[in-house]
Enzyme design. Sequence first.
Site, PDB file in Angstrom:
ATOM      1  CG  HIS A  73      -4.601   5.512   0.275  1.00 41.50           C
ATOM      2  ND1 HIS A  73      -4.624   5.922  -1.044  1.00 41.50           N
ATOM      3  CD2 HIS A  73      -4.698   4.166   0.229  1.00 41.50           C
ATOM      4  CE1 HIS A  73      -4.718   4.867  -1.835  1.00 41.50           C
ATOM      5  NE2 HIS A  73      -4.777   3.785  -1.092  1.00 41.50           N
ATOM      6  CG  ASP A 190      -6.332   2.076  -4.453  1.00 41.48           C
ATOM      7  OD1 ASP A 190      -6.218   2.374  -3.257  1.00 41.48           O
ATOM      8  OD2 ASP A 190      -5.369   1.711  -5.159  1.00 41.48           O
ATOM      9  CD  GLU A 224      -1.474   3.043  -0.566  1.00 41.71           C
ATOM     10  OE1 GLU A 224      -1.271   1.817  -0.485  1.00 41.71           O
ATOM     11  OE2 GLU A 224      -1.754   3.598  -1.640  1.00 41.71           O
ATOM     12  CD  GLU A 225      -2.421   4.608  -4.944  1.00 44.51           C
ATOM     13  OE1 GLU A 225      -1.555   3.780  -5.263  1.00 44.51           O
ATOM     14  OE2 GLU A 225      -3.639   4.328  -4.891  1.00 44.51           O
ATOM     15  CG  ASP A 245      -5.896   0.422   0.178  1.00 40.40           C
ATOM     16  OD1 ASP A 245      -6.701   0.684  -0.734  1.00 40.40           O
ATOM     17  OD2 ASP A 245      -4.736   0.871   0.211  1.00 40.40           O
ATOM     18  CG  HIS A 325      -3.607   1.194  -9.226  1.00 40.52           C
ATOM     19  ND1 HIS A 325      -2.281   1.291  -8.887  1.00 40.52           N
ATOM     20  CD2 HIS A 325      -4.304   1.518  -8.110  1.00 40.52           C
ATOM     21  CE1 HIS A 325      -2.179   1.660  -7.614  1.00 40.52           C
ATOM     22  NE2 HIS A 325      -3.396   1.783  -7.118  1.00 40.52           N
TER      23      HIS A 325
HETATM   24 ZN   LIG Z   1      -4.956   1.889  -2.017  1.00 41.33          ZN
END
Ligand SMILES: [Zn+2]
Length: 350
Positions: A73, A190, A224-225, A245, A325
Amino acid sequence: MSLPPIDTTYMLDFLRDLLNTPSPTGFAEAAVARVEESLAGFPGLELTRTRKGALVAAWPGREADRPRALTAHVDTLGAMVKEIKSNGRLKLTKIGGFAWNTVEGEGCTVFSAAGRNVRGALLLSKASSHVHGSQVGDLKRDDEIMEVRLDARTCSAAETRALGIEVGDFVAFDPRVEMTEGFVRSRHLDDKACVANLVTAVKALYDAGLQPAQKTYLHFSNFEEVGHGAAAGIPSDVVELVSVDMAAVGDGQTSDEFHATLCVKDSGGPYHHGMSQLMRGLAEDNGIAYKVDIYPYYGSDGEAYWRAGGDVALALIGPGVDASHNYERTHLDALVATTQWIIAYLLSDN
Ligand SMILES: [Zn+2]
């Protein structure tokens, strides 16, 4: 057969460029376009967009009886303007799952609907130690107390609106990309690291004059998130799906920044055992050092496809990313290992 070489300079240049292309979920078009532009340089890939805005590259293989897909993503964490405060500053609503303290003090850009970009920073509304004393450390960070201080002369809602800023404008936090001694430190590794792995794998096959074993689709997801990225857009003839991922690194995890990881279970339950075994076998046959891990608070786009009814064998691989994150970091070793694993899969007859 040994794997074709990987152009690591190309990979890191592409990654840096993609990291510096803001793409919070819902506003990822520039990043999708950046990937599209790179893939357009490889003749034979048929590029299409889904109606939702994801990019799909169809790649002819030596065989077409068991089509495959890989997904990664381009969308990232971010925020949206929730409210313009009476002092001209902005309250935000989060896009994706993160804690406010991970972006406190970070520079950001507000993308107005009218097309104007305004810079600023995310701060606690009681930010000054000389004014608020211990509250600066003690206050719980939540939607109410965090605000964007715009780098523009405004001290009222009217003045902020005059800048063109409105409720609903997207906000991207600065990635602060730095590459040193093989480490890549940036927000949003990410999943831009894995997008770079996929594009670099394509380049490796083209440079070596090789073709995938099977007809293969590369799916670049843009939602995706928030949990539904690959719920749509995986062609229905696909029988195997590899979600690419990042791997979650931290206390109790086997994953690290120097390896690729096979995730066998996350919040969505176990992955497909046969597919995981296939990926293990490919790593072992090709001398790719890998980890096997379980991610406690994690869901993947492959699972989004499963939940949407996708009938595929699914595995999840990716490079170890520290402080996910948050202000993330990985290492070139993990990026190379992941790219090699993708290449091994692309070339494998099974
Ligand atoms: Zn991810």
